[in-house]
Motif scaffolding. Structure first.
Motif, mmCIF file in Angstrom:
data_model
loop_
_atom_site.group_PDB
_atom_site.id
_atom_site.type_symbol
_atom_site.label_atom_id
_atom_site.label_comp_id
_atom_site.label_asym_id
_atom_site.label_seq_id
_atom_site.Cartn_x
_atom_site.Cartn_y
_atom_site.Cartn_z
ATOM 1 N N ALA A 91 0.837 -1.206 0.000
ATOM 2 C CA ALA A 91 0.000 0.000 0.000
ATOM 3 C C ALA A 91 0.868 1.251 0.000
ATOM 4 C CB ALA A 91 -0.930 -0.011 1.200
ATOM 5 N N LEU A 92 1.896 1.261 0.847
ATOM 6 C CA LEU A 92 2.789 2.416 0.946
ATOM 7 C C LEU A 92 3.572 2.610 -0.348
ATOM 8 C CD1 LEU A 92 4.016 4.703 2.611
ATOM 9 C CD2 LEU A 92 5.676 3.054 3.523
ATOM 10 N N GLY A 125 -13.967 -7.389 -26.872
ATOM 11 C CA GLY A 125 -14.909 -7.667 -25.795
ATOM 12 C C GLY A 125 -14.484 -8.714 -24.790
ATOM 13 N N VAL A 126 -13.199 -9.069 -24.754
ATOM 14 C CA VAL A 126 -12.729 -10.050 -23.772
ATOM 15 C C VAL A 126 -12.523 -9.344 -22.431
ATOM 16 C CG1 VAL A 126 -10.951 -11.737 -23.197
ATOM 17 C CG2 VAL A 126 -11.527 -11.310 -25.595
ATOM 18 N N PRO A 127 -13.194 -9.763 -21.359
ATOM 19 C CA PRO A 127 -12.945 -9.156 -20.050
ATOM 20 C C PRO A 127 -11.511 -9.455 -19.583
ATOM 21 C CG PRO A 127 -15.040 -10.333 -20.066
ATOM 22 C CD PRO A 127 -14.310 -10.736 -21.311
ATOM 23 N N LEU A 128 -10.794 -8.424 -19.198
ATOM 24 C CA LEU A 128 -9.401 -8.551 -18.771
ATOM 25 C C LEU A 128 -9.266 -8.082 -17.330
ATOM 26 C CD1 LEU A 128 -7.630 -7.031 -21.912
ATOM 27 C CD2 LEU A 128 -7.988 -9.456 -21.396
ATOM 28 N N TYR A 129 -8.487 -8.834 -16.555
ATOM 29 C CA TYR A 129 -8.263 -8.505 -15.153
ATOM 30 C C TYR A 129 -6.777 -8.652 -14.841
ATOM 31 C CZ TYR A 129 -13.315 -9.066 -14.731
ATOM 32 O OH TYR A 129 -14.666 -8.938 -14.892
ATOM 33 N N ILE A 130 -6.357 -7.968 -13.790
ATOM 34 C CA ILE A 130 -4.985 -8.078 -13.292
ATOM 35 C C ILE A 130 -5.012 -8.738 -11.919
ATOM 36 C CG2 ILE A 130 -2.969 -6.785 -12.476
ATOM 37 C CD1 ILE A 130 -3.211 -6.766 -15.489
ATOM 38 N N TYR A 131 -4.068 -9.657 -11.692
ATOM 39 C CA TYR A 131 -3.837 -10.203 -10.350
ATOM 40 C C TYR A 131 -2.340 -10.111 -10.087
ATOM 41 C CZ TYR A 131 -3.889 -13.442 -6.340
ATOM 42 O OH TYR A 131 -3.748 -14.015 -5.090
ATOM 43 N N SER A 132 -1.966 -9.196 -9.206
ATOM 44 C CA SER A 132 -0.553 -8.937 -8.926
ATOM 45 C C SER A 132 -0.347 -8.742 -7.441
ATOM 46 C CB SER A 132 -0.098 -7.679 -9.682
ATOM 47 O OG SER A 132 1.227 -7.331 -9.349
ATOM 48 N N SER A 133 0.879 -8.975 -6.985
ATOM 49 C CA SER A 133 1.187 -8.759 -5.570
ATOM 50 C C SER A 133 1.265 -7.286 -5.227
ATOM 51 C CB SER A 133 2.506 -9.457 -5.195
ATOM 52 O OG SER A 133 3.550 -8.979 -6.012
ATOM 53 N N GLY A 134 1.456 -6.428 -6.224
ATOM 54 C CA GLY A 134 1.391 -4.990 -5.983
ATOM 55 C C GLY A 134 -0.031 -4.575 -5.667
ATOM 56 N N SER A 135 -0.199 -3.521 -4.895
ATOM 57 C CA SER A 135 -1.538 -3.080 -4.520
ATOM 58 C C SER A 135 -2.351 -2.713 -5.752
ATOM 59 C CB SER A 135 -1.464 -1.873 -3.582
ATOM 60 O OG SER A 135 -0.975 -0.739 -4.277
ATOM 61 N N THR A 162 -4.772 -8.647 -1.015
ATOM 62 C CA THR A 162 -5.920 -8.651 -0.102
ATOM 63 C C THR A 162 -6.859 -9.816 -0.430
ATOM 64 O OG1 THR A 162 -7.166 -7.106 -1.498
ATOM 65 C CG2 THR A 162 -5.815 -6.166 0.276
ATOM 66 N N THR A 163 -6.776 -10.343 -1.646
ATOM 67 C CA THR A 163 -7.542 -11.535 -2.015
ATOM 68 C C THR A 163 -6.892 -12.786 -1.448
ATOM 69 O OG1 THR A 163 -8.399 -10.547 -4.051
ATOM 70 C CG2 THR A 163 -8.323 -12.947 -3.976
ATOM 71 N N PRO A 169 -4.075 -21.778 -3.980
ATOM 72 C CA PRO A 169 -5.211 -22.067 -4.860
ATOM 73 C C PRO A 169 -6.507 -21.391 -4.419
ATOM 74 C CG PRO A 169 -3.964 -24.065 -4.429
ATOM 75 C CD PRO A 169 -3.401 -23.006 -3.529
ATOM 76 N N ASP A 170 -6.676 -21.198 -3.100
ATOM 77 C CA ASP A 170 -7.903 -20.544 -2.613
ATOM 78 C C ASP A 170 -8.075 -19.140 -3.195
ATOM 79 O OD1 ASP A 170 -8.527 -22.757 -1.134
ATOM 80 O OD2 ASP A 170 -7.865 -21.931 0.786
ATOM 81 N N SER A 171 -6.967 -18.452 -3.456
ATOM 82 C CA SER A 171 -7.044 -17.095 -4.012
ATOM 83 C C SER A 171 -7.720 -17.117 -5.376
ATOM 84 C CB SER A 171 -5.642 -16.495 -4.144
ATOM 85 O OG SER A 171 -4.993 -16.448 -2.888
ATOM 86 N N TYR A 172 -7.403 -18.120 -6.167
ATOM 87 C CA TYR A 172 -7.972 -18.210 -7.513
ATOM 88 C C TYR A 172 -9.436 -18.631 -7.462
ATOM 89 C CZ TYR A 172 -3.140 -17.582 -8.682
ATOM 90 O OH TYR A 172 -1.878 -17.055 -8.764
ATOM 91 N N GLN A 173 -9.786 -19.430 -6.459
ATOM 92 C CA GLN A 173 -11.192 -19.772 -6.264
ATOM 93 C C GLN A 173 -11.990 -18.523 -5.901
ATOM 94 O OE1 GLN A 173 -12.710 -22.704 -6.876
ATOM 95 N NE2 GLN A 173 -14.628 -21.608 -6.457
#
Length: 237
Positions: A91-92, A125-135, A162-163, A169-173
């Motif tokens: 966060a900082l 029209g493909v939904p795109l998301y980011i999953y990163s360790s950065g905030s 935070t996810t 694996p639980d994070s991806y679920q």
């Protein structure tokens, strides 16, 4: 609906470091800038609500609610130097990087093929998301200030630590549930074997991204060196 290997694809989730963005940019530009500014920036931030929140998170993380401000800052600096993926540090760092972007200290690197295909997938029209360790804040800053311009309109959402941990694996679920999609409809692109293994264990489809300097992946893992190598087909109907 787009297809990957003839199966419906509901969304693509992207890692950042080593996938869309040269890891050298993060390690050689962002991290050193944040580390150099951390002590002074946190000292100025401490009287604010944001600063107090970060201090509380540090104290909770180390299990000492009486940890002094100086010791909290020292702990944040130690985490930064050890490249620890700890939520208050992330966060900082995001706040400090915001300062750097606003002052034009740097622009974000993005691979040419990543920029081109992110824009093309979005256009189709493909939904795109980011999953990163950065905030999430840091993720948005990175894509808003790339060398090719603002790419944030291409993304439907962002996920961070935070996810949950990216090797859990639980994070991806949790992400699949948040998106309202079955794991089989989700494709994760990353350069990290542990992350890819966790996503695959959660039922996702995965593809390893091998950029210059990335070690070879296990032969059973689908691997690409360029986003254009993904076997994604689009209906023209």
């Amino acid at each position: 609906m787009p297809l990957l290997d003839q199966q419906p694809l509901g969304a693509i989730v992207l890692d950042i470091e080593g996938t869309t963005t040269d890891i050298a940019f993060v390690k050689n530009t962002l991290f050193p800038y944040a580390e150099a500014r951390l002590e002074a920036f946190m000292a100025d931030l401490t009287p604010t609500a944001e600063g107090q929140s970060i201090l509380a998170q540090v104290r909770a993380e180390v299990g000492n609610e009486d940890l002094s401000i100086d010791d909290c800052i020292a702990q944040l600096l130690a985490w930064a130097r050890a490249d620890q993926k700890v939520t208050p540090l992330k966060a900082l760092q995001g706040m400090i990087w915001d300062e750097g972007y606003r002052t034009k200290a740097y622009y974000s690197h993005i691979y040419d093929d990543a920029a081109a295909h992110i824009q093309e997938w979005h256009r189709r029209g493909v939904p795109l998301y980011i999953y990163s360790s950065g905030s999430i804040a840091a993720q948005k800053l990175l894509f808003a200030n790339t060398i090719v311009g603002d790419l944030t309109p291409c993304f439907s959402g962002y996920f961070d630590t935070t996810t949950g941990a990216k090797v859990d694996p639980d994070s991806y679920q949790k992400i699949a549930e948040a998106l309202g999609l079955s794991p089989q409809e989700l494709l994760f692109l990353s350069d990290h074997p542990g992350e890819l293994a966790a996503a695959r264990q959660a039922g996702w489809r995965v593809c390893a991204v091998q950029r210059p300097g990335t070690p070879d992946f296990e032969p059973d893992l689908q691997t690409i060196k360029h986003f254009g190598e993904l076997p994604i087909a689009f209906s023209e109907a």
